[in-house]
Motif scaffolding. Sequence first.
Motif, PDB file in Angstrom:
ATOM      1  N   TYR E  50      51.496  67.716  53.706  1.00  0.00           N
ATOM      2  CA  TYR E  50      50.839  66.586  54.355  1.00  0.00           C
ATOM      3  C   TYR E  50      50.498  65.515  53.322  1.00  0.00           C
ATOM      4  O   TYR E  50      49.911  65.816  52.293  1.00  0.00           O
ATOM      5  N   ASN E  51      50.884  64.278  53.590  1.00  0.00           N
ATOM      6  CA  ASN E  51      50.558  63.165  52.694  1.00  0.00           C
ATOM      7  C   ASN E  51      49.452  62.324  53.318  1.00  0.00           C
ATOM      8  O   ASN E  51      49.628  61.747  54.393  1.00  0.00           O
ATOM      9  N   ILE E  52      48.335  62.248  52.601  1.00  0.00           N
ATOM     10  CA  ILE E  52      47.181  61.564  53.186  1.00  0.00           C
ATOM     11  C   ILE E  52      47.275  60.049  53.040  1.00  0.00           C
ATOM     12  O   ILE E  52      46.703  59.308  53.849  1.00  0.00           O
ATOM     13  N   ASP E  53      48.024  59.558  52.064  1.00  0.00           N
ATOM     14  CA  ASP E  53      48.197  58.105  51.943  1.00  0.00           C
ATOM     15  C   ASP E  53      48.950  57.536  53.148  1.00  0.00           C
ATOM     16  O   ASP E  53      48.650  56.449  53.626  1.00  0.00           O
ATOM     17  N   TYR E 286      57.856  64.371  43.544  1.00  0.00           N
ATOM     18  CA  TYR E 286      57.132  63.373  44.349  1.00  0.00           C
ATOM     19  C   TYR E 286      58.114  62.330  44.890  1.00  0.00           C
ATOM     20  O   TYR E 286      58.018  61.886  46.045  1.00  0.00           O
TER      21      TYR E 286
ATOM     22  N   PHE F 134      39.581  66.599  49.115  1.00  0.00           N
ATOM     23  CA  PHE F 134      38.373  66.612  49.943  1.00  0.00           C
ATOM     24  C   PHE F 134      37.365  67.663  49.473  1.00  0.00           C
ATOM     25  O   PHE F 134      36.171  67.515  49.634  1.00  0.00           O
ATOM     26  N   PRO F 169      41.352  60.199  47.574  1.00  0.00           N
ATOM     27  CA  PRO F 169      42.328  61.210  48.030  1.00  0.00           C
ATOM     28  C   PRO F 169      43.704  60.561  48.143  1.00  0.00           C
ATOM     29  O   PRO F 169      43.826  59.402  48.574  1.00  0.00           O
ATOM     30  N   HIS F 170      44.714  61.304  47.709  1.00  0.00           N
ATOM     31  CA  HIS F 170      46.064  60.737  47.732  1.00  0.00           C
ATOM     32  C   HIS F 170      47.093  61.853  47.663  1.00  0.00           C
ATOM     33  O   HIS F 170      46.784  62.980  47.290  1.00  0.00           O
ATOM     34  N   GLY F 171      48.289  61.489  48.050  1.00  0.00           N
ATOM     35  CA  GLY F 171      49.420  62.381  47.876  1.00  0.00           C
ATOM     36  C   GLY F 171      49.396  63.598  48.778  1.00  0.00           C
ATOM     37  O   GLY F 171      48.834  63.582  49.884  1.00  0.00           O
ATOM     38  N   TYR F 172      50.019  64.655  48.266  1.00  0.00           N
ATOM     39  CA  TYR F 172      50.327  65.847  49.067  1.00  0.00           C
ATOM     40  C   TYR F 172      49.369  66.980  48.749  1.00  0.00           C
ATOM     41  O   TYR F 172      49.733  68.138  48.834  1.00  0.00           O
ATOM     42  N   PHE F 173      48.157  66.660  48.364  1.00  0.00           N
ATOM     43  CA  PHE F 173      47.312  67.659  47.729  1.00  0.00           C
ATOM     44  C   PHE F 173      46.096  68.026  48.568  1.00  0.00           C
ATOM     45  O   PHE F 173      45.158  68.636  48.091  1.00  0.00           O
ATOM     46  N   ASN F 174      46.132  67.628  49.859  1.00  0.00           N
ATOM     47  CA  ASN F 174      45.110  68.032  50.810  1.00  0.00           C
ATOM     48  C   ASN F 174      45.826  68.539  52.048  1.00  0.00           C
ATOM     49  O   ASN F 174      46.585  67.794  52.666  1.00  0.00           O
ATOM     50  N   TYR F 176      46.504  69.384  55.861  1.00  0.00           N
ATOM     51  CA  TYR F 176      46.124  68.607  57.036  1.00  0.00           C
ATOM     52  C   TYR F 176      44.822  69.134  57.640  1.00  0.00           C
ATOM     53  O   TYR F 176      43.999  68.367  58.157  1.00  0.00           O
ATOM     54  N   SER F 238      45.456  66.803  38.247  1.00  0.00           N
ATOM     55  CA  SER F 238      45.857  65.397  38.310  1.00  0.00           C
ATOM     56  C   SER F 238      47.359  65.318  38.555  1.00  0.00           C
ATOM     57  O   SER F 238      48.099  66.207  38.191  1.00  0.00           O
TER      58      SER F 238
END
Lengths: 302, 302, 302, 302, 302, 302
Positions: E50-53, E286, F134, F169-174, F176, F238
């Motif tokens: 999942y991409n939050i951006d 990425y 998050f 928050p950004h990218g694929y690191f959270n 859904y 990071s």
Amino acid sequence: MNQLIGEHTAGQQLDVGLLGVPLSRSSITASAASDNPNAIRSIWKSFGTYNIDYDVDLADLRIADLGDVKMHVTDIPRCHHNIEEAMVEALSRNPAYFPVSIGGDHSITCPLVKGFQRHHSGKTIGILQFDAHFDLRNLQDGGPSNGTPMRGLIESGTIEGRHIVNIGPHGYFNAYAYKKYADEHSVNYYTLRQVRKQGIEHVMVEALTYLREQVDLIYVTVDIDVLDAAFAPAAPASTPGGMWSSELLEALYIAGQEPRTAALDIVCLDPARDPRHLITVKTGAYVIMNVLCGIKYRMQQT
Amino acid sequence: MNQLIGEHTAGQQLDVGLLGVPLSRSSITASAASDNPNAIRSIWKSFGTYNIDYDVDLADLRIADLGDVKMHVTDIPRCHHNIEEAMVEALSRNPAYFPVSIGGDHSITCPLVKGFQRHHSGKTIGILQFDAHFDLRNLQDGGPSNGTPMRGLIESGTIEGRHIVNIGPHGYFNAYAYKKYADEHSVNYYTLRQVRKQGIEHVMVEALTYLREQVDLIYVTVDIDVLDAAFAPAAPASTPGGMWSSELLEALYIAGQEPRTAALDIVCLDPARDPRHLITVKTGAYVIMNVLCGIKYRMQQT
Amino acid sequence: MNQLIGEHTAGQQLDVGLLGVPLSRSSITASAASDNPNAIRSIWKSFGTYNIDYDVDLADLRIADLGDVKMHVTDIPRCHHNIEEAMVEALSRNPAYFPVSIGGDHSITCPLVKGFQRHHSGKTIGILQFDAHFDLRNLQDGGPSNGTPMRGLIESGTIEGRHIVNIGPHGYFNAYAYKKYADEHSVNYYTLRQVRKQGIEHVMVEALTYLREQVDLIYVTVDIDVLDAAFAPAAPASTPGGMWSSELLEALYIAGQEPRTAALDIVCLDPARDPRHLITVKTGAYVIMNVLCGIKYRMQQT
Amino acid sequence: MNQLIGEHTAGQQLDVGLLGVPLSRSSITASAASDNPNAIRSIWKSFGTYNIDYDVDLADLRIADLGDVKMHVTDIPRCHHNIEEAMVEALSRNPAYFPVSIGGDHSITCPLVKGFQRHHSGKTIGILQFDAHFDLRNLQDGGPSNGTPMRGLIESGTIEGRHIVNIGPHGYFNAYAYKKYADEHSVNYYTLRQVRKQGIEHVMVEALTYLREQVDLIYVTVDIDVLDAAFAPAAPASTPGGMWSSELLEALYIAGQEPRTAALDIVCLDPARDPRHLITVKTGAYVIMNVLCGIKYRMQQT
Amino acid sequence: MNQLIGEHTAGQQLDVGLLGVPLSRSSITASAASDNPNAIRSIWKSFGTYNIDYDVDLADLRIADLGDVKMHVTDIPRCHHNIEEAMVEALSRNPAYFPVSIGGDHSITCPLVKGFQRHHSGKTIGILQFDAHFDLRNLQDGGPSNGTPMRGLIESGTIEGRHIVNIGPHGYFNAYAYKKYADEHSVNYYTLRQVRKQGIEHVMVEALTYLREQVDLIYVTVDIDVLDAAFAPAAPASTPGGMWSSELLEALYIAGQEPRTAALDIVCLDPARDPRHLITVKTGAYVIMNVLCGIKYRMQQT
Amino acid sequence: MNQLIGEHTAGQQLDVGLLGVPLSRSSITASAASDNPNAIRSIWKSFGTYNIDYDVDLADLRIADLGDVKMHVTDIPRCHHNIEEAMVEALSRNPAYFPVSIGGDHSITCPLVKGFQRHHSGKTIGILQFDAHFDLRNLQDGGPSNGTPMRGLIESGTIEGRHIVNIGPHGYFNAYAYKKYADEHSVNYYTLRQVRKQGIEHVMVEALTYLREQVDLIYVTVDIDVLDAAFAPAAPASTPGGMWSSELLEALYIAGQEPRTAALDIVCLDPARDPRHLITVKTGAYVIMNVLCGIKYRMQQT
């Protein structure tokens, strides 16, 4: 050894004093060996006081950190002057103590020994050197650098060439001219190949026997570049085919046991070049500890 | 040794010629050993010409850098062809000189020895190999790579298996099939454990005595991965439990003293993997210097 | 060894099982030794199955990767409980197999041996430890950490002090209090200096002879910090003056040959600290392979 | 640019001359910036002569490497003297050329500008400085070091404070006392935050417009520590929150276009601290190339 | 994305297939980009789906790892042949899927696009290239290397020069001759300076609008050396002054949204040069994810 | 700032207190963030007290180092308990001071805020979070780790979700699921892409305006992994495409100016992963300094 080393209080009786000598702008090639005193200080905490190989505990040695010799940013002769005076003053305040000087580059050994000789005037000083090099460059071309300390001591009349024993020269890292100078001035040396063939213990016994007959006091100087580059990556001039740290560490324990051994310095360790696990800095601290173990062992015998 | 190595002028009499062989796209795993000739060239400046362990000075050897064999970007067979021709041509121009080839990966040894044999036609060539591996992979699966040079030399009839002595195979890095091939073709080898039990000097004397009886000329090939990973981090295939550099360096000094020793190559040193202090590149240069010291020693005896 | 290690199928007969024990949040200093099981797994591919030093091929050993013990993120006692239960369960499923546990920090040895003893109830277990340290810290101050496993085993009555032989303590890294505890509980040890003077083979024969007379089964635990920092940079507590990898590897081959040797663990290898060429991880895998070689050799004799 | 830079032949007309100034023993903290001239020289080969961003080709600029200023090993004042004389002599031999001095630490800028002023006596010199620091330390405490060049130029009457424009001071790396000195002597500066708010192009136009009105000739000095530590890891004093290399490179292209721009130096780049891909050394070369691109663009307009 | 990528089963319907193309012995300078497919595979686990951006979830895309194209050790033409055939075969088995090819060096783009064109015969293919270089070297001198793919495609008639849009050439890294060739063949390009002045979003809209009018299908090729060396240390040819990863990542999300975008490759990422935290490998993964996010976004709109 | 930070004397009035919180065994992946308090302490010496960008001097702030919270080696719940109590006690002794807590991993924020809330009972606390994540994982699976602090604060009723503002928050690191939980609990967040589109200053003004209306006191928590991997290599989580340090540093200066800002922590900085020039550790110290600059600026206005 943070349990071990106290701050120095005036008038306090000391067995051992540690003096930082943070000078390396006198190095022929760029070096951050001036950062070594603090690097060594910060690594003590990973050492205890008890050595299980020798069954010796340093806990009741009175050791103090005497701080650093004050250096000037751009006046190198003044730095060398300060080093000599610091040795004289420290010895005059603590006549009975064993001075350990933490360099810095090898140029510091010349003023350190001069100061040591001034304090012990009338006594004959010998030098037990562990080094890949002779350090016998002339002083005309570039002044007193890390390539010249033994030449400086001989030419100033502080030390006689025949009172120097150098253990560890090896490989292609001494010009023939310096070997010739060494021979002409009767400087003694054991090449590393000789050390390997005879064994480090045998060499040490022979060297100490010789010095005992020749001199009153032995000043030990350890250029960490005597070690193989696998064991001392942070010695800018260390090379393949050098000494193993186990050989050097055993040698220094033996050197410490010799009653005439009266001073130690360790030089040319550039902590900025150490890999993350700080193998060379740890070896530098270990070198000092092992000499002290030898001294402690000797004290226990008497 | 920058004092030592001159540019090559046509017609000049040479004792030793250094030939760069910058090919490593033939390596099974990705390797920048093609950068090694230039890495070795740039490290000479930290070596002098006089060796204090052996008391030998290389200063009056006539050594020249012959430059690099021309390589093609994407045509590997053409590269191997160029290497063989370069060896033939260099020897025809300088029949008396000692060729030192600086790889590149081990695939270069096959064309180098073929060229060497063409020049010395009628003579029997033996190989003294220092290597963690047999290099006896078959040529069908992937063509002539760094896993195949000894197989390539045997199968092309250039060298007989029984004229190869490999010092240093060890550990889990040779499939049983290659050991079997080695035995079937009478390839001689000393495992590293044997070397340790007998001592490197003993092994060298035995190996050279054997080769002296069997062959006219000895070609020495040093795969730097024979060394322990602590001493040769930049050999992609070096492992724990390998040879110490002090053992290898002593062996090569002895090899150089042998009058039938007539050529040297050094391979599989990838300088891009060396740590900052360039321990492996320095060892590579040291290897070459020590063979030359042996040769010089031999010249001085006669 | 990717040719070697299969996935584990229920009911399958095994000779050897590899169990990952990814716990290092119990380490006194921060450690990523929990990443070591996967690091070891990913390095197998650079090893073959045939060892040319010993002429032993592991190809027909039935070895399986049993996966990892399940760990909790923040409940360390539960992790230690899981480790003990995993050992018991694995042995109950595969009574005849040789368990190899890949840590993780040294705290895991306590529950592993407890589980091993529960399975082998009625038998006397001895421990052959390779370690720079005694691991005899008290459990009151910080609970069961990587400084306490031997103390934990003695105080829980699992193992008697006199059934422990520790090979390798050295330097300044054991407080005198632990040496005293060791002596009071008759823990046997060879300092590294003794090992060097007597030779590792002699020490191993003596140690195994002693254990054979005292115990039914020998559990081998290898703390990789026993090695010199030049050979094991990724052991957070490795130091200069430690064991060479060639000594350790030979010792473990000998240990594997001993019929009472019945289990192995390897601990305190933090792959995040390894340099690029992964020397320490490779050594960790090599350690395991060499014990298996010893076992295979023993199997071939019978 | 190896296509670009020739050896210097006496009497030859030059557009640009590159002078190595390998002095960094005058640095407050240990630095190997003395290795930078050779590091820059060895990186040229990864640059071509054509810049596609500016559509400018440097191929027909007459650029020569003038070699290094001769330095003394231990006499820093003599080194500074040599630097000033080298600038004077180079300009007297090549009055029309653009001197590029490659440091070394920032102490070299003081003698370089003094020499530049001596050659251009009667003309007013201004300084365009890119720097995280003011370099306005007093000269009493440590002599002329890398912390003092602007103070040295002001106090010697070589340059007026109001003829200095410093672009890039930022963060916590200038004591308040130096800011006060700067204000009292009317030194102009743009903090990095101002640069970010106004844009580097706007700042450059404003700065050059100001200098054009005040001075005859502009000397550009680039302390590479103006860059963010992510972009210049090998600048010992670079920090987070610094300038991006894209900003600096654009600024220097603009500076080169200014007709009064008449000299350049680049300092405080310690190649020993660069990571393997040599990002800082490449940036150092890029800085020089971009000033030359600006000059070439200007030449094409006329 | 280990949640995301399945093994490929014959007959299975795919949205996306990942094909490893481990060839880098065709690189002009030594490169281990052949290790990149496995490096990318091992880094997926640090990415979620999942991409939050973009508020896009890739979880229900059917993505499979198709494994690696089989390579030969020493026959580079055969490798290029295999790559072209692999693309043809993969597309014939999965006509509807989006092929992602993970290099390897840039030479692979030529056979990949040839295969892509063979499958889509009758359609016009355009190329959207992100690259510091034109890759327009001639094929005569060194054969098809990483410097030639665009030239190879133009000269083989696979692609017209005017159907290429290259975003990112910058600095001194393209000889003027290639810029001239580009202009003569109407290759479109945005220098990085133009990108910075106009903004990456504006450039992308303009480039995609242009390609949409010219071609049926867009093949995206990303040479990771387009990035600044601070963001892509493991791209051997990355330099200071390059693209920021945030610009590239945004561009690729936009590219993925374009319906004519039909294939992707990523090349010249040498994981052996990445620092410990694997910044370049993460960026490579990425890049792929962001193109897929664009595709997913597009699928959600329809 | 060694000029700045004094030892803490009982009863002394403080403006700011620095509390080390060396706990990272609660981190999901292995982390040495427990070494960060000492790393930050040792880097102060490279910072002065005067900031030239903001023209603010911290010299007369009364700042003291309160030492470290006492941790247990293996009992993580006890560690978290100690942290909460340390915050309560420090505030009860110095009610007016601004607490700065230096982690450690992000699990510490939960007990820190609980302690902060206990001291300020009756007041509404809001959280301004800078984070790539998050930190809303459930507490059932692994207990209170670095993935759970915000969830722990919401579920314990300490903080309301709508009083949290997360920037970055950004990218694929959270996953859904966490985004959904955030939305359900009205947690506010700005993705990094939003930050880039609106500008960090605009976002900060909006966020602080919102919080000012909702809460009495703002607790700022900075997870250093919010930064791009090029700027924070030592933040284990990071990634490419993260925040630039210039954005974060500006944001924190603005945050400090807000009168309701009453506490700060900084977490998940693992100094063992920093490259030699310590860019991440320097950034960590800079973060703290910039908040203090904001506070000092605010104090000067009143």
